[in-house]
Enzyme design. Structure first.
Site, PDB file in Angstrom:
ATOM      1  CE  LYS A   1      41.683  38.679  30.772  1.00  0.00           C
ATOM      2  NZ  LYS A   1      41.131  39.553  31.837  1.00  0.00           N
TER       3      LYS A   1
ATOM      4  CB  SER B   1      43.862  39.633  34.721  1.00  0.00           C
ATOM      5  OG  SER B   1      42.537  39.854  34.270  1.00  0.00           O
TER       6      SER B   1
ATOM      7  CB  SER C   1      41.124  42.649  34.662  1.00  0.00           C
ATOM      8  OG  SER C   1      41.801  42.026  35.716  1.00  0.00           O
TER       9      SER C   1
HETATM   10  N1  GLN Z   1      43.543  42.451  40.028  1.00  0.00           N
HETATM   11  C1  GLN Z   1      42.260  42.016  40.498  1.00  0.00           C
HETATM   12  C2  GLN Z   1      42.339  40.586  40.965  1.00  0.00           C
HETATM   13  O1  GLN Z   1      43.404  40.056  40.953  1.00  0.00           O
HETATM   14  C3  GLN Z   1      41.231  42.190  39.424  1.00  0.00           C
HETATM   15  C4  GLN Z   1      41.333  41.157  38.373  1.00  0.00           C
HETATM   16  C5  GLN Z   1      40.263  41.296  37.338  1.00  0.00           C
HETATM   17  O2  GLN Z   1      39.641  42.326  37.185  1.00  0.00           O
HETATM   18  N2  GLN Z   1      40.059  40.209  36.638  1.00  0.00           N
HETATM   19  O3  GLN Z   1      41.364  40.002  41.347  1.00  0.00           O
END
Ligand code: GLN
Length: 481
Positions: A75, A150, A174
């Site tokens: 990532k 994400s 995420s």
């Molecule tokens: N979707 C969640 C957010 O927008 C979690 C994102 C994540 O785990 N990095 O914060």
């Protein structure tokens, strides 16, 4: 079978037995990327040249580690020396890392070869990868849909057979949510299991690095490499690291699996609920005991998360000031103007929204009403899990309330987007571990089963996940690309 379709375990075994070379593996994945990535767009950058050169070196040297010659994708928020690390943001567009994250170093020492950098929501803020400032990623099962987020690029790359496995990061879901909606296995370790050193921080008390893979065995294999205390991260735990693959030998007979009554309420896609209940029935058939549990503060989890995560993000992202890293605005009047312009031009809308929210909840006069209250709610949520794990060994839930939605469907409503994480967020607030794995299809899209375990309970969740996976074939389905 084409080489690109292998798993990590198959690739590592085949390399050891000299059935193929690392160079052949990398070449086959590079070919695959050239064929499908123009449509999937899982990667922000592909280091074909570097990976092929590294593979050649691996082929010429004696095997040193369990992943000797195995290609892996990262990532784009994990530092790897000499590679870009953009976090899908304009503010880090031209940034090149000068050191390895500990997780990356461990993979490197285990012999892994790095293929490229996967797309993500900017600074990991989002659930759909639409917040990438470069381009959205498409779900390999239906190119009009989101791959989750994400870590959507990592999940899409694994699902599309563009890599055998990828690392992601999970602050509120995420790793698990994109794994769920893209039909992969995604594991978020217990907070502190994997060093966060070199992961670009979003919310430091919630962030964890973990693997996205094609099956449960590969998740265990990667966990063996990634875990362990690190002097560079004071929150990393001194706990011993077991051989997680040993957990895969045990069945679920006698295990107590909890079903939280608060998680099976309206708003959930009935087809998703049906598949999760069928998975629970399968495990019951194998000898697990199903118990109803209660997590009474579930309703507070999303609000609590969006106070704590934004507060921490506002502090963590202060370092992107146009001076120390990355993008710098041109022709500022003075220093303050340089900061303001660099950040205004460098950050995207969602990141700005979070910084503003986070600054607000920490500001004098509002701190007690928001941040302090959220910390108290977090304690209650953590206690809910501590109490629940007195009655069960693992908790079963859906990973996401729905299958992958259409690209653009939720971009106009941040709140709708935030609700995509309703089942994953509490685990980060409590610091516990969780895994998502395929449990069927609804509307022709993959559905994920989430298994949550207590702090340091990775062996329990791997055991349950593997038992389910062995009895089903969902993880073997591939998208038609
Ligand atoms: N979707 C969640 C957010 O927008 C979690 C994102 C994540 O785990 N990095 O914060």
């Amino acid at each position: 079978m084409s080489l690109h379709a292998l798993t990590v375990a198959e690739a590592a075994d085949g390399l050891r037995q000299k059935k193929f070379s690392s160079l052949e593996l990398v070449q086959s994945l590079v070919d695959r990327m050239q064929k499908v990535d123009p449509r999937v767009k899982a990667f922000l950058s592909i280091d074909a040249e570097g990976a092929l050169a590294e593979a050649k070196k691996k082929d010429a040297s004696p095997p040193q580690g369990p992943l000797h010659g195995v290609p892996i994708a990262l990532k784009d928020n994990l530092n790897a020396t000499g590679q870009p690390c953009t976090c899908a943001s304009q503010i880090l567009k031209n940034f090149v890392s000068v050191y390895d994250a500990t997780a990356v170093r461990k993979l490197r020492e285990a012999g892994a070869v790095f293929l490229g950098r996967t797309n993500m929501d900017e600074f990991a803020m989002g659930s759909s990868t639409e917040n990438s400032s470069f381009h959205p990623t498409h779900n390999p099962w239906d190119l009009e849909r989101i791959p989750g987020g994400s870590s959507g690029g990592s999940a899409a790359a694994v699902a599309a057979d563009e890599c055998f496995a990828a690392l992601g990061s999970d602050t509120g879901g995420s790793i698990r949510q994109p794994a769920s909606v893209s039909g992969c296995v995604g594991l978020k370790p217990t907070y502190g299991r994997v060093s966060r050193f070199g992961l670009v921080a979003f919310a430091s008390s919630l962030d964890q690095i973990g693997p996205i893979t094609k099956n449960v065995r590969d998740a265990a294999l990667l966990l063996n490499v990634l875990c362990g205390q690190d002097p560079m991260d004071t929150t990393s735990l001194p706990s011993p690291v077991p051989d997680f693959t040993q957990a895969l030998k045990q069945d679920v007979r006698g295990m107590r699996l909890g079903l939280p009554k608060e998680y099976f309420v309206e708003g959930m896609d009935p087809e998703v609920e049906k598949l999760v209940r069928a998975a629970v029935a399968e495990l019951e058939k194998q000898g697990a005991k199903i118990v109803e549990i209660s997590l009474p503060h579930t309703e507070q989890a999303v609000a609590t998360y969006y106070v704590i995560a934004t507060a921490e993000a506002s502090a963590n992202l202060a370092r992107f000031d146009g001076v120390r890293y990355g993008f710098r605005a041109e022709n500022p009047h003075d220093l303050i103007d340089l900061y303001g312009k660099s950040r205004a031009q460098g950050f995207g809308t969602e990141v700005k929204r979070r910084i503003i929210l986070g600054t607000y909840v920490l500001s004098s006069g509002y701190y007690d009403a928001y941040y302090l209250r959220a910390q108290k709610a977090r304690t209650l949520i953590r206690r809910d899990f501590e109490n629940a794990f007195k009655e069960c060994d693992a908790i079963m839930t859906p990973t996401s309330p729905t299958v992958a939605f259409k690209i653009g469907e939720k971009t106009s409503s941040p709140l709708q987007m935030y609700l995509a994480d309703i089942f994953t967020i509490a685990a980060n607030l409590a610091g516990i571990c969780g895994i998502s794995l395929p449990c069927g299809f609804a509307q022709k899209m993959p559905v994920g089963l989430q298994i949550l375990g207590p702090s340091l309970g990775e062996e329990s969740i791997l055991r349950v996940a593997n038992a389910y996976e062995q009895a089903t074939a969902w993880h073997k389905e591939r998208p038609n690309l």
